[in-house]
Design a protein around this motif. Structure first.
Motif, mmCIF file in Angstrom:
data_model
loop_
_atom_site.group_PDB
_atom_site.id
_atom_site.type_symbol
_atom_site.label_atom_id
_atom_site.label_comp_id
_atom_site.label_asym_id
_atom_site.label_seq_id
_atom_site.Cartn_x
_atom_site.Cartn_y
_atom_site.Cartn_z
ATOM 1 N N GLY A 13 0.820 -1.210 0.000
ATOM 2 C CA GLY A 13 0.000 0.000 0.000
ATOM 3 C C GLY A 13 0.851 1.255 0.000
ATOM 4 O O GLY A 13 1.934 1.283 0.577
ATOM 5 N N SER A 14 0.364 2.275 -0.655
ATOM 6 C CA SER A 14 1.086 3.558 -0.696
ATOM 7 C C SER A 14 0.099 4.671 -1.007
ATOM 8 O O SER A 14 -0.470 4.728 -2.099
ATOM 9 N N ILE A 15 -0.108 5.587 -0.053
ATOM 10 C CA ILE A 15 -1.099 6.643 -0.230
ATOM 11 C C ILE A 15 -0.679 7.652 -1.291
ATOM 12 O O ILE A 15 -1.528 8.272 -1.930
ATOM 13 N N THR A 16 0.630 7.795 -1.492
ATOM 14 C CA THR A 16 1.092 8.814 -2.442
ATOM 15 C C THR A 16 0.908 8.384 -3.890
ATOM 16 O O THR A 16 1.018 9.213 -4.795
ATOM 17 N N THR A 17 0.648 7.109 -4.125
ATOM 18 C CA THR A 17 0.524 6.618 -5.503
ATOM 19 C C THR A 17 -0.923 6.430 -5.931
ATOM 20 O O THR A 17 -1.175 5.917 -7.025
ATOM 21 N N VAL A 18 -1.882 6.807 -5.092
ATOM 22 C CA VAL A 18 -3.297 6.672 -5.447
ATOM 23 C C VAL A 18 -3.662 7.801 -6.404
ATOM 24 O O VAL A 18 -3.700 8.970 -6.025
ATOM 25 N N SER A 19 -3.930 7.454 -7.650
ATOM 26 C CA SER A 19 -4.249 8.454 -8.665
ATOM 27 C C SER A 19 -5.758 8.692 -8.735
ATOM 28 O O SER A 19 -6.552 7.976 -8.106
ATOM 29 N N THR A 20 -6.142 9.683 -9.518
ATOM 30 C CA THR A 20 -7.562 9.963 -9.730
ATOM 31 C C THR A 20 -8.250 8.771 -10.384
ATOM 32 O O THR A 20 -9.373 8.410 -10.029
ATOM 33 N N GLU A 21 -7.547 8.137 -11.327
ATOM 34 C CA GLU A 21 -8.097 6.950 -11.985
ATOM 35 C C GLU A 21 -8.280 5.811 -10.982
ATOM 36 O O GLU A 21 -9.293 5.101 -11.011
ATOM 37 N N ASP A 22 -7.297 5.634 -10.096
ATOM 38 C CA ASP A 22 -7.401 4.592 -9.074
ATOM 39 C C ASP A 22 -8.613 4.826 -8.179
ATOM 40 O O ASP A 22 -9.341 3.891 -7.833
#
Length: 288
Positions: free
Chosen positions: A122-131
Motif C-alpha cells: 500500500g502507498s497513499i502517495t501513488t493513489v491516482s484519480t483513476e485509481d
C-alpha cells in the motif's frame, strides 16, 4: 487539517474509506463460513494481474481485478468439490500467483519487482484519480452485494444444505461471494496492500464479534471499525513516514485488543444472568 489541502491525500482518504467499508463487509461472510484466509490467497493471485497490467501497458487495477476474479472462482470450485487434494491445489494456486507476478513484472518494459512494492504494502502517495474512480465503481458493487443480499448470503454461510432446500441458488451465491472477495482485494490493494488486505477482512469482524451477538450488528460494527481505522491509519501516515497498510492493520489490532478487554466483563455478566435465570426456572419447576 492541512492534510486535506493536498489532492493526493483527498484521494487517499476516499480510497481508505472505501476499503474500510468493503473489506469488513465481505469479510463478515468469509469469517462466518471459516474462510478467513481466502483474501490472502486472492491477494497472491492478484499479483499476477498487476504484473500483467504493466506488461500489457493497461490498468494494473482492472487487470488485477480480472485475474483475481478468475482465481477466486477457481478457489470456490475447488472448495465445492471437497476433495482431499483441494488444499494442495489451492496452495499451488496461491504460490503460483505470487511467482507468476514476480516473473511477469520482470518481462515488462522497464519493469522490476520494485514496481510491485506499492501494491504489496500500500502507498497513499501513488493513489491516482483513476485509481480512486475505479475503487468507487468496484466498491459500489461490493456494497450492493454484501448489503443488498445479506439475508441470502447469510443463509448460505450458515447452512448450505438448508439454503439449498429452501430454493436459494447456492452455487451462484457462493461464486458471487468469491467474486466479491476478489473485487474487494483490488479495491484495497492501493491503500492496505495485497499482503495485508486479508487482515482488514478479518480483524474488524473479529473485533465486532467480541461485543455483538447478531449478524447484522456484527456486520454494521465491523464496517464502522473498518472505516475508522482506515481513515486514522491513512491520516497517520501523512505525519509519519510509514506504509499506510501497516498503520491501518496495527490500528485494527489495537481496536480488537480494546474490544476484547471490554467484552470480558460483559461476557461474565451475561453468564451470571444466564445462571440466575436457570436457577429461577429450576426452582419454579421444583415448586410445580
Amino acid at each position: 487539517m492541512d492534510l486535506l489541502d493536498y489532492a493526493f491525500m483527498q484521494r487517499a482518504l476516499i480510497a481508505a474509506a472505501l476499503v474500510g467499508i468493503t473489506a469488513p463487509a465481505i469479510g463478515t461472510y468469509l469469517v462466518q463460513r471459516r474462510q478467513a484466509i481466502m483474501g490472502d490467497g486472492i491477494g497472491h493471485v492478484a499479483m499476477t494481474g498487476v504484473a500483467l497490467g504493466f506488461l500489457l501497458n493497461t490498468s494494473p487495477i482492472w487487470m488485477a481485478t480480472l485475474v483475481a476474479v478468475i482465481g477466486a472462482v477457481g478457489m470456490e470450485l475447488i472448495r465445492s468439490r471437497g476433495k482431499t487434494s483441494g488444499d494442495i491445489a489451492l496452495a499451488m494456486l496461491f504460490y503460483g500467483g505470487m511467482a507468476g507476478g514476480v516473473m511477469i513484472i520482470n518481462l515488462a518494459p522497464g519493469g522490476s519487482t520494485a514496481n510491485l512494492t506499492s501494491y504489496l504494502f500500500g502507498s497513499i502517495t501513488t493513489v491516482s484519480t483513476e485509481d480512486t474512480a475505479t475503487a468507487v465503481v468496484l466498491a459500489v458493487f461490493v456494497i450492493a452485494v454484501t448489503v443488498g443480499l445479506r439475508r441470502q448470503l447469510f443463509a448460505v454461510c450458515q447452512d448450505e444444505e438448508f439454503a439449498r432446500v429452501t430454493g436459494l441458488p447456492v452455487r451462484f451465491l457462493n461464486l458471487l461471494m468469491a467474486v466479491t472477495a476478489a473485487v474487494t482485494v483490488t479495491v484495497a490493494m492501493r491503500i492496505v496492500g495485497l499482503l495485508l488486505v486479508s487482515a482488514m477482512m478479518v480483524i474488524p469482524v473479529a473485533a465486532a464479534q467480541r461485543v455483538t451477538r447478531g449478524f447484522t450488528a456484527t456486520l454494521s460494527l465491523a464496517m464502522l471499525i473498518g472505516v475508522l481505522v482506515s481513515l486514522s491509519g491513512t491520516a497517520t501516515t501523512y505525519y509519519v513516514d510509514a506504509p499506510s497498510g501497516g498503520a491501518i492493520v496495527l490500528l485494527a489490532i489495537a481496536v480488537f485488543v480494546v474490544m476484547t478487554a471490554v467484552s470480558t466483563p460483559l461476557a461474565r455478566r451475561r453468564a451470571r444472568a444466564a445462571r440466575a435465570a436457570e436457577e429461577v426456572c429450576t426452582r419454579d419447576d421444583v415448586k410445580v
